[in-house]
Motif scaffolding. Structure first.
Motif, PDB file in Angstrom:
ATOM      1  N   ALA A 183      28.529   8.284  63.278  1.00  0.00           N
ATOM      2  CA  ALA A 183      29.554   9.339  63.215  1.00  0.00           C
ATOM      3  C   ALA A 183      30.788   8.940  64.030  1.00  0.00           C
ATOM      4  CB  ALA A 183      28.974  10.654  63.730  1.00  0.00           C
ATOM      5  N   VAL A 184      30.552   8.312  65.182  1.00  0.00           N
ATOM      6  CA  VAL A 184      31.654   7.850  66.044  1.00  0.00           C
ATOM      7  C   VAL A 184      32.499   6.816  65.273  1.00  0.00           C
ATOM      8  CG1 VAL A 184      32.094   6.413  68.100  1.00  0.00           C
ATOM      9  CG2 VAL A 184      30.491   8.315  68.246  1.00  0.00           C
ATOM     10  N   VAL A 185      31.800   5.880  64.630  1.00  0.00           N
ATOM     11  CA  VAL A 185      32.496   4.796  63.922  1.00  0.00           C
ATOM     12  C   VAL A 185      33.273   5.347  62.721  1.00  0.00           C
ATOM     13  CG1 VAL A 185      32.181   2.591  62.705  1.00  0.00           C
ATOM     14  CG2 VAL A 185      30.810   3.114  64.732  1.00  0.00           C
ATOM     15  N   GLU A 186      32.680   6.294  62.017  1.00  0.00           N
ATOM     16  CA  GLU A 186      33.368   6.892  60.859  1.00  0.00           C
ATOM     17  C   GLU A 186      34.676   7.561  61.280  1.00  0.00           C
ATOM     18  OE1 GLU A 186      32.986   6.629  57.595  1.00  0.00           O
ATOM     19  OE2 GLU A 186      31.368   5.218  57.991  1.00  0.00           O
ATOM     20  N   TYR A 190      22.307   1.564  68.257  1.00  0.00           N
ATOM     21  CA  TYR A 190      23.424   1.205  67.372  1.00  0.00           C
ATOM     22  C   TYR A 190      23.160   1.554  65.906  1.00  0.00           C
ATOM     23  CZ  TYR A 190      25.399  -0.724  71.530  1.00  0.00           C
ATOM     24  OH  TYR A 190      25.906  -0.843  72.802  1.00  0.00           O
ATOM     25  N   GLY A 191      21.880   1.735  65.568  1.00  0.00           N
ATOM     26  CA  GLY A 191      21.565   2.127  64.188  1.00  0.00           C
ATOM     27  C   GLY A 191      21.507   3.640  64.023  1.00  0.00           C
ATOM     28  N   SER A 192      21.851   4.379  65.099  1.00  0.00           N
ATOM     29  CA  SER A 192      21.686   5.838  65.066  1.00  0.00           C
ATOM     30  C   SER A 192      22.784   6.547  64.263  1.00  0.00           C
ATOM     31  CB  SER A 192      21.696   6.397  66.496  1.00  0.00           C
ATOM     32  OG  SER A 192      22.997   6.269  67.040  1.00  0.00           O
ATOM     33  N   GLU A 193      22.464   7.765  63.839  1.00  0.00           N
ATOM     34  CA  GLU A 193      23.451   8.583  63.116  1.00  0.00           C
ATOM     35  C   GLU A 193      24.604   8.955  64.039  1.00  0.00           C
ATOM     36  OE1 GLU A 193      21.509  11.927  61.298  1.00  0.00           O
ATOM     37  OE2 GLU A 193      20.286  10.600  60.045  1.00  0.00           O
ATOM     38  N   GLU A 194      24.311   9.151  65.332  1.00  0.00           N
ATOM     39  CA  GLU A 194      25.362   9.512  66.302  1.00  0.00           C
ATOM     40  C   GLU A 194      26.407   8.398  66.378  1.00  0.00           C
ATOM     41  OE1 GLU A 194      22.102   9.645  66.940  1.00  0.00           O
ATOM     42  OE2 GLU A 194      21.769  11.795  67.218  1.00  0.00           O
ATOM     43  N   PHE A 195      25.912   7.151  66.465  1.00  0.00           N
ATOM     44  CA  PHE A 195      26.871   6.039  66.571  1.00  0.00           C
ATOM     45  C   PHE A 195      27.646   5.906  65.265  1.00  0.00           C
ATOM     46  CE2 PHE A 195      28.162   1.494  66.947  1.00  0.00           C
ATOM     47  CZ  PHE A 195      28.950   1.657  68.084  1.00  0.00           C
ATOM     48  N   PHE A 198      40.043   8.877  71.213  1.00  0.00           N
ATOM     49  CA  PHE A 198      39.885   7.621  71.952  1.00  0.00           C
ATOM     50  C   PHE A 198      39.585   7.882  73.436  1.00  0.00           C
ATOM     51  CE2 PHE A 198      42.166   5.623  68.272  1.00  0.00           C
ATOM     52  CZ  PHE A 198      41.171   4.690  67.967  1.00  0.00           C
ATOM     53  N   ALA A 199      40.190   8.962  73.982  1.00  0.00           N
ATOM     54  CA  ALA A 199      39.915   9.280  75.392  1.00  0.00           C
ATOM     55  C   ALA A 199      38.446   9.663  75.561  1.00  0.00           C
ATOM     56  CB  ALA A 199      40.832  10.402  75.872  1.00  0.00           C
ATOM     57  N   LEU A 200      37.946  10.437  74.570  1.00  0.00           N
ATOM     58  CA  LEU A 200      36.543  10.840  74.600  1.00  0.00           C
ATOM     59  C   LEU A 200      35.626   9.625  74.471  1.00  0.00           C
ATOM     60  CD1 LEU A 200      35.303  13.754  74.625  1.00  0.00           C
ATOM     61  CD2 LEU A 200      34.854  13.407  72.196  1.00  0.00           C
ATOM     62  N   HIS A 201      35.999   8.699  73.576  1.00  0.00           N
ATOM     63  CA  HIS A 201      35.174   7.504  73.406  1.00  0.00           C
ATOM     64  C   HIS A 201      35.185   6.653  74.670  1.00  0.00           C
ATOM     65  CE1 HIS A 201      35.383   7.560  68.706  1.00  0.00           C
ATOM     66  NE2 HIS A 201      34.896   8.667  69.229  1.00  0.00           N
ATOM     67  N   ALA A 202      36.352   6.598  75.316  1.00  0.00           N
ATOM     68  CA  ALA A 202      36.446   5.810  76.552  1.00  0.00           C
ATOM     69  C   ALA A 202      35.454   6.360  77.576  1.00  0.00           C
ATOM     70  CB  ALA A 202      37.867   5.840  77.114  1.00  0.00           C
ATOM     71  N   ALA A 203      35.249   7.660  77.560  1.00  0.00           N
ATOM     72  CA  ALA A 203      34.321   8.274  78.513  1.00  0.00           C
ATOM     73  C   ALA A 203      32.906   8.364  77.935  1.00  0.00           C
ATOM     74  CB  ALA A 203      34.824   9.656  78.911  1.00  0.00           C
TER      75      ALA A 203
END
Ligand SMILES: Cc1ncc(CN)c(N)n1
Length: 220
Positions: free
Chosen positions: A171-174, A164-169, A72-77
């Motif tokens: 992976a974050v959501v998963e 928002y349709g990217s594989e990177e996003f 979560f800290a990483l996502h915040a940044a």
């Protein structure tokens, strides 16, 4: 059934159907959405992301295992940095500067949504905080995926959809869904999680609707 599926079935399924049918969303893919509405949306989202980043930091502080703290800290940044970069480039293409965003201020729906997220993340339990921030990840991932099938004839909208349709996003959501499914929640707490999740799903719909109507404060 996993906790995340339970949350989605009760709180998001019906709202999500209404989101993908909303004229703001359909206007992105067929290119009919007017740029003023998109400009309102990106401006308000820039305000929203400031609060969202702080909310994620609060979730990180409440997390009970180290992996979730750092996630979560990483996502915040990081996750926020990616979105901010997108906003800066979209705002530039629309002829706007960060000063214009500040001058516009946050609208009624943005303020309400930011206040709700902040309150839950500051005063709720860890699980409640996760449930409150989850729709921000999940709905955008699903909307992004859905819209990517058609993309948009408008390059600005196509760029937004691609993020928002990217594989990177995805992976974050998963990662966040996996954390959600390991939460240990009691009966009363579970109900509160459902309420927060359903409320922030509704705010997601309202956020797009506010942009579509360029909703302003009724009095100043
Ligand atoms: C309102 C809103 N909700 C969710 C997201 C995706 N993090 C966003 N950028 N803006």
């Amino acid at each position: 059934m996993t906790f995340s599926s339970e949350l989605w079935d009760r709180g998001a399924a019906s709202v999500y159907e209404q989101i993908v049918r909303h004229p703001f969303i359909t206007g992105l893919t067929d290119g009919t959405l007017d740029h003023d509405a998109f400009q309102y949306f990106i401006t308000q989202d820039s305000h929203y992301l400031r609060a969202y980043s702080r909310a994620l930091s609060l979730v990180a502080g409440r997390a009970t295992d180290e992996d979730a703290v750092s996630m979560f800290a990483l996502h915040a940044a990081n996750a926020i940095a990616v979105e901010r970069e997108l906003h800066t480039s979209l705002l530039g293409s629309l002829g706007l500067t960060p000063a214009d965003v500040d001058a516009a201020g946050s609208g009624p729906t943005t303020t309400a949504y930011m206040s709700y997220l902040t309150a839950v993340c500051a005063t709720g339990t860890y699980a409640e905080a996760v449930a409150a921030v989850l729709p921000c990840y999940w709905i955008y991932r699903d909307v992004g995926r859905e819209l990517l099938k058609r993309s948009s004839p408008d390059p600005l909208y196509a760029k937004w959809i691609a993020t928002y349709g990217s594989e990177e996003f995805d992976a974050v959501v998963e990662q966040v869904l996996a954390v959600t499914d390991t939460l240990d929640v009691g009966t009363a707490e579970r109900e509160r999680c459902h309420q927060h999740f359903a409320t922030t799903c509704r705010y997601e719909w309202m956020f797009w609707d506010a942009a579509y109507h360029k909703l302003d404060w009724p009095v100043r």
